[in-house]
Every structure is written in structure tokens, then in C-alpha cells.
Design a protein around this motif. Structure first.
Motif, PDB file in Angstrom:
ATOM      1  N   LEU A 425       0.829  -1.208   0.000  1.00 45.96           N
ATOM      2  CA  LEU A 425       0.000   0.000   0.000  1.00 45.96           C
ATOM      3  C   LEU A 425       0.863   1.257   0.000  1.00 45.96           C
ATOM      4  O   LEU A 425       0.548   2.244  -0.669  1.00 45.96           O
ATOM      5  N   ALA A 426       1.953   1.213   0.738  1.00 43.67           N
ATOM      6  CA  ALA A 426       2.810   2.395   0.868  1.00 43.67           C
ATOM      7  C   ALA A 426       3.322   2.871  -0.485  1.00 43.67           C
ATOM      8  O   ALA A 426       3.302   4.073  -0.782  1.00 43.67           O
ATOM      9  N   VAL A 427       3.783   1.944  -1.325  1.00 43.80           N
ATOM     10  CA  VAL A 427       4.353   2.363  -2.608  1.00 43.80           C
ATOM     11  C   VAL A 427       3.273   2.820  -3.584  1.00 43.80           C
ATOM     12  O   VAL A 427       3.585   3.451  -4.598  1.00 43.80           O
ATOM     13  N   LYS A 428       2.003   2.516  -3.269  1.00 41.59           N
ATOM     14  CA  LYS A 428       0.910   2.942  -4.147  1.00 41.59           C
ATOM     15  C   LYS A 428       0.288   4.265  -3.690  1.00 41.59           C
ATOM     16  O   LYS A 428       0.016   5.142  -4.513  1.00 41.59           O
ATOM     17  N   VAL A 429       0.048   4.403  -2.389  1.00 39.26           N
ATOM     18  CA  VAL A 429      -0.660   5.600  -1.913  1.00 39.26           C
ATOM     19  C   VAL A 429       0.293   6.649  -1.353  1.00 39.26           C
ATOM     20  O   VAL A 429      -0.125   7.744  -0.983  1.00 39.26           O
TER      21      VAL A 429
END
Length: 603
Positions: A425-429
Motif C-alpha cells: 500500500l505504501a508504494v501505491k498511496v
């Protein structure tokens, strides 16, 4: 090792395929929840349901002896095997069967002694092949198992015409025995073939048509107990050949019988479990080729999960008793759909209530449900992160709470998946993970500090499981910490002194791929923000950087992203400039291979 006269297996061996299985004939089965990063891990340990007797203990002892002493036991053992195996007559069939069992037991431990003498090796295989058609079912069944133990070595010789010829004979022999009329032989042949599938992988592709025809013929004739093994063999085939299965001719053989069975079973029928697992492997293998089947499969999974969530609180209204395994299998199949369809899953889930159902599963009190739920959360984060957006902070907070749990074996698996999902999730949001960064970094730092990796154990299976899970959690923690450091280095850098050494040790173990590149972006980012925080761990930073392997062409490093290469070079040269004369002291503490790799960064 010969069968005793009162061995129950002698009675079971006479079971004909026309006899329906009773409920008590079905061994308890346990689905293994999806574990991110565990492609090579098999958690199928059902020894507690096996009846151990003198025969099985003797075979296990020879297996252990062969692994400990290797070729040294061959001079004493081979004459005994040859004497027993050359007997003839119906009255000595048990001795012949025991000799075949012994050959299978030593196949791995005595490999170095048997394999170099390839002619002898081929003779053994050639002798075993006719036994697949022996009149005694137990000789046919043990021959299937023993040939599967030798199969991996034949596969290594498929470039040799004689080796390939024998491999094809073993393959066709096992397929022939799949259609045996004896239940015991069916079981042995199907299990043996699944083992060969794992070892052979792409070598199976030229034979896919005939393999599928035999498997689906077996699917149509097997009773319930052996049908489970066919599902496993089909799933293993899909895992082994992947996209090669996505051909119209193959799908016409494979899918109609499976879809018919899918429609035949109710949402509370436990015979649905192995079919859900089978569809998980098929959906991952076919990728977008599974799209024509995706909508009914997705909806069925949603119906099953919601039925079980209702049954948990009100069995009468649900019309079914609660069984969390339905939820776990369905979540894993949804993960398979996400992995296979990629962004194409958007059309399936955008108007569904999966988000709310998944969040509820992430808060379930049982570890295996949470484990599969966080695996699905991570898969959705990779392919369709916008879907999680309306409840993003809730997902992140619940996932971060798993990292604070008492990390016993069950919770360790949950924490591993939750950790991975946070990183995805971190690398996406990006910046939207900021509210949980400090807490997650604190938890990951503790996991890394106390996650000392044991030397790989050689003994008990459960000890190996614990070692594997600890290592997996250690590596995923390092990657997620790096991703968070890449996105919010300002929040991570002030704490880096507390975890830099174990973090670098863990990064050194991570395989070279894009996840490792992202973690190194984070390492470089926090060093730039707080270079003094890394000085005490500089030797370990250097070793972590040197853990990247040189490509086969010996030209480029496996860091493929030029920006990451440049950032790593800047970190090394920055420390060299910052330390001045003290740099020589750090450099002298490094081993020659490490220095050689670092020199490629113009240090």
C-alpha cells in the motif's frame, strides 16, 4: 520392512474403485492459509493422522541413515535389495515390495553414489517400470512412489536421449496407473505424479494434452477420497506450467468437468475446499485467460464468506454450521483472482461490498482468517489500490496492530502478511501512509532487533517451519521498512540508529528484485537525511550493498534502476568524504569480495 500379515493396508489394498468412500475413509484435511513469499514452503504435515508401524518406521530409519551416511551404506544394502527384488513367485511378493520400498527410501540420500553411474541408474528405473503393471496392487503402488523419488534425477538428464526416453516412460507409466481400478494404486499414482509435476515443470509442456486427458478421466471416475488428490495434481500442474496452460484446446479438456462439479456442490459442502484450492492455482496460472470464469467464481466466494460470517453468529438463519476454512479458502481464491487478472479485477469488485467484508476478516479473532485477509489486502493494493481508499486508514491501522502481537508461530504468519500488505500500500498511496509510519517503524525495528535468524535446522519439520517463518518475517520487515523510509525518510531517519545493523543484515538476505531496490531507495534516503545515524553501522551498510549479485554477463549489477545505482554510489562516496582518514579503518574491516563489489561504485 515387509508387510506384516495383520497389516490393515493388506485389506485396504483390495478396495475396488466402484466402492463408494465412507465419511470415515476421508482423512481430516487442513488448508494452509496464503503466506506471502512462501513459494517454496509446504506446510502439509499430516503425520498425526498416519498410523505408524514397524514397516513405516523401518523405511523412515533407512531414509535417515541414507541421508546421514550417504553412499557408505550402499555396499551393505544393495546386495540385500538385489536378492529380494529378484525373487519370483506369488508367495514372495511382500519381499519384492519391501525391496522397492527400500530403493525409494535411499533415492535421495544415496544420490551421489547412484547417479554418477548413469547406466546403473537407468537399469534401476528400467527394472521398476514393469512393476507398474504387477498383478499385486501394493507392488504397483510402491513402484509409483519409488519412481517419483527417482524422477527428479531423470529430469536432470532430459538432454540425454536415454534419460529423456526413460523420463517419458516414467511419465506415461504413472499416467497409466492414474486410471488403475484399485483405489490404493490410484492414490499412489496421483500423488507420485504430483511430485513429478513439481520437479519437471516446463518439461511437461510437450505432454500437456495427454496429461490433461488422463487427469480429467481420473477426475470423472475417482471416489471422494482420491478425488482430493486429483484436485491437488491439477493445481500442481497449473503451478508448474503456468501460462502454457492457457490454450483453448487445453481449457476445453480442463474446465468443463471442474465447472460442472463447482455447480454441483453447495456453499456448505466441505468437498468444495479442494476445488477452491484447485481454482486458486488455475486462476493464477491462466492470468487474464481465467476472465471468462471469473465472475461466477468471484460471486461464489463472496457468497460463501458472507454465509459463514452469518453462520458464526446465527447458524439457524444461515442454515449452516460455521467453519472458518470456507472463509480462508475463499479469501485465497480471491487473492488468486487478483494475482491472475491484475487490474482486470476492477470490473469484478468495483461495485461489490468486498471492501467491508475484507475489513471484517482482517479483524477476525482467528489467525488463519486474518492471515489470508491480509494477503488479499496486499494483492488488492498491488493491482487496484483505489478500491481500498475509502477505508484506507482503517486497513492500515488494523494491519499495523498485527505487528505488535505476541509473535508466536500463528501470529508470525499474520504479521508477515500484514507487514507485506502495508509495504504494498505504501508504494501505491505514498504520503497517505504517514499516520502509521512511526508506529510501524517502531514495531519493525523490534522485529528486526529480536528476529535473530537461526542456522537452517536439519532435523524436525516443525523447527524448520519456525526457522522459515522467522526468516520470511525478517526479510519482509526489512523490505517494508525500506519502502516506508523511501516515502517518509524524515519520519524514519531519527530512529535509524536503533535498527540499522539488523536492517542491513536482513537486506543482505533478501533476493535481488524490485522489492529490494525499493528498500535500498529507503536506505539511501534515510542516510541522506541523517548520515551520522549510520556511521556506527557503516560496515553493515557496505555489506548490504555488496549483497547485490553481479549479472551472468559480469557487466552490470542486478540493481537495474540507474537512479538506485547512483543513490547507492552517492551514499558510499558521501561517507568516504565525511569520514576522511577514518574511511580506511572501515574499508580494512571488509572482506576482499565485499571490497571488490563496492569498488564498482567508484569508491
Amino acid at each position: 520392512m515387509a508387510y506384516a500379515d495383520d497389516d490393515e493396508s493388506l485389506l485396504d489394498a483390495e478396495e475396488d474403485e466402484s466402492q463408494p468412500d465412507r465419511d470415515q475413509d476421508l482423512k481430516p484435511r487442513f488448508h494452509t492459509s496464503r503466506l506471502h513469499g512462501s513459494e517454496y514452503f509446504d506446510d502439509d504435515d499430516d503425520d498425526s493422522f498416519n498410523v505408524w508401524n514397524l514397516r513405516k518406521c523401518s523405511a523412515a530409519a533407512i531414509d535417515v541413515l541414507s541421508n546421514v551416511f550417504g553412499d557408505e551404506i550402499l555396499p551393505a544394502l544393495m546386495p540385500l535389495i538385489q536378492a529380494k527384488i529378484s525373487t519370483s513367485g506369488d508367495e514372495t511378493w511382500k519381499e519384492r515390495e519391501a525391496a522397492v520400498l527400500t530403493l525409494g527410501a535411499i533415492a535421495e540420500g544415496c544420490f551421489n553414489g547412484l547417479y554418477p553411474h548413469f547406466a546403473l541408474f537407468l537399469q534401476i528405473v528400467a527394472f521398476l517400470l514393469p512393476l507398474l503393471d504387477d498383478k499385486f496392487p501394493l507392488i504397483r503402488s510402491i513402484s509409483c512412489w519409488t519412481l517419483s523419488r527417482f524422477g527428479k534425477y531423470l529430469i536432470q538428464e532430459t538432454g540425454n536421449p536415454k534419460g529423456y526416453e526413460q523420463f517419458e516412460k516414467v511419465l506415461m507409466g504413472l499416467l497409466r496407473r492414474l486410471l488403475d481400478t484399485n483405489k490404493r494404486v490410484q492414490e499412489a499414482a496421483c500423488s507420485a505424479f504430483a511430485t513429478v509435476e513439481e520437479d519437471a515443470a516446463e518439461e511437461l509442456v510437450p505432454h500437456l494434452g495427454v496429461i490433461l486427458q488422463h487427469l480429467m478421466c481420473a477426475f470423472g471416475k475417482y471416489q471422494r477420497r482420491n478425488l482430493r488428490i486429483v484436485y491437488d495434481a491439477i493445481g500442481t500442474l497449473a503451478d508448474s506450467v503456468r501460462e502454457e496452460l492457457n490454450k483453448p484446446a487445453y481449457l476445453e479438456i480442463l474446465m468443463p468437468p471442474l465447472v460442472a462439479k463447482w455447480q454441483q456442490l453447495s456453499n456448505s459442502d466441505k468437498d468444495l475446499f479442494p476445488l477452491l484450492e484447485c481454482f486458486t492455482s488455475i486462476s493464477q496460472a491462466l492470468g487474464v485467460g481465467f476472465a471468462p470464469f471469473a465472475q461466477p467464481v468471484f460471486q461464489r466466494c463472496m457468497d460463501i464468506i458472507q454465509l459463514q460470517q452469518l453462520a458464526k453468529v446465527d447458524p439457524a438463519s444461515a442454515g449452516a454450521q460455521y467453519d472458518r476454512e470456507f472463509i480462508v479458502c475463499s479469501l485465497d481464491l480471491l487473492s488468486g483472482l487478483a494475482e491472475g487478472l491484475g487490474s482486470g479485477i476492477e470490473s469484478l469488485i468495483s461495485q461489490s461490498n468486498l471492501r467491508d467484508v475484507l475489513l471484517k476478516c482482517c479483524m477476525d479473532e482467528t489467525s488463519d482468517v486474518r492471515q489470508s485477509a491480509f494477503a488479499l489486502m496486499g494483492d488488492l493494493a498491488r493491482v487496484f489500490p483505489a478500491y481500498l481508499q475509502p477505508r484506507l486508514l482503517e486497513f492500515l491501522e488494523i494491519a499495523s496492530q498485527q505487528l505488535n502481537a505476541n509473535l508466536i508461530r500463528e501470529n508470525l504468519s499474520v504479521a508477515n502478511n500484514a507487514c507485506w500488505a502495508i509495504g504494498e500500500l505504501a508504494v501505491k498511496v505514498r504520503q497517505e501512509v504517514s499516520p502509521i509510519v512511526t508506529n510501524v517503524v517502531s514495531s519493525l525495528g523490534l522485529i528486526l532487533q529480536h528476529g535473530e535468524v537461526l542456522p537452517e535446522p536439519l532435523g524436525r519439520f516443525r523447527l524448520y517451519q519456525l526457522w522459515y517463518l522467522t526468516t520470511l518475517s525478517f526479510e519482509n520487515s526489512a523490505i517494508t521498512l525500506g519502502r516506508l523510509a523511501w516515502i517518509r525518510p524524515d519520519l524514519v531517519a531519527p530512529h535509524m540508529e536503533h535498527f540499522m545493523k539488523p536492517w542491513c543484515l536482513a537486506l543482505s538476505m533478501v533476493r535481488d528484485d524490485i522489492e529490494k531496490e525499493e528498500a535500498f531507495r529507503g536506505l539511501c534516503a534515510v542516510v541522506k537525511v541523517n548520515p551520522s545515524g549510520g556511521v556506527s553501522s557503516l560496515v553493515f551498510i557496505c555489506k548490504a550493498i555488496a549483497s547485490w549479485h553481479v549479472s551472468k554477463q559480469k557487466v552490470n549489477f542486478e540493481i537495474r534502476n540507474e537512479d538506485v545505482k547512483n543513490e547507492v554510489s552517492q551514499v558510499l562516496n558521501g561517507y568516504k568524504h565525511m569520514l576522511g582518514n577514518s574511511w580506511a579503518e572501515c574499508w580494512s574491516a571488509l572482506e576482499p569480495p565485499v571490497k571488490e563489489r563496492l569498488s564498482r561504485y567508484q569508491v
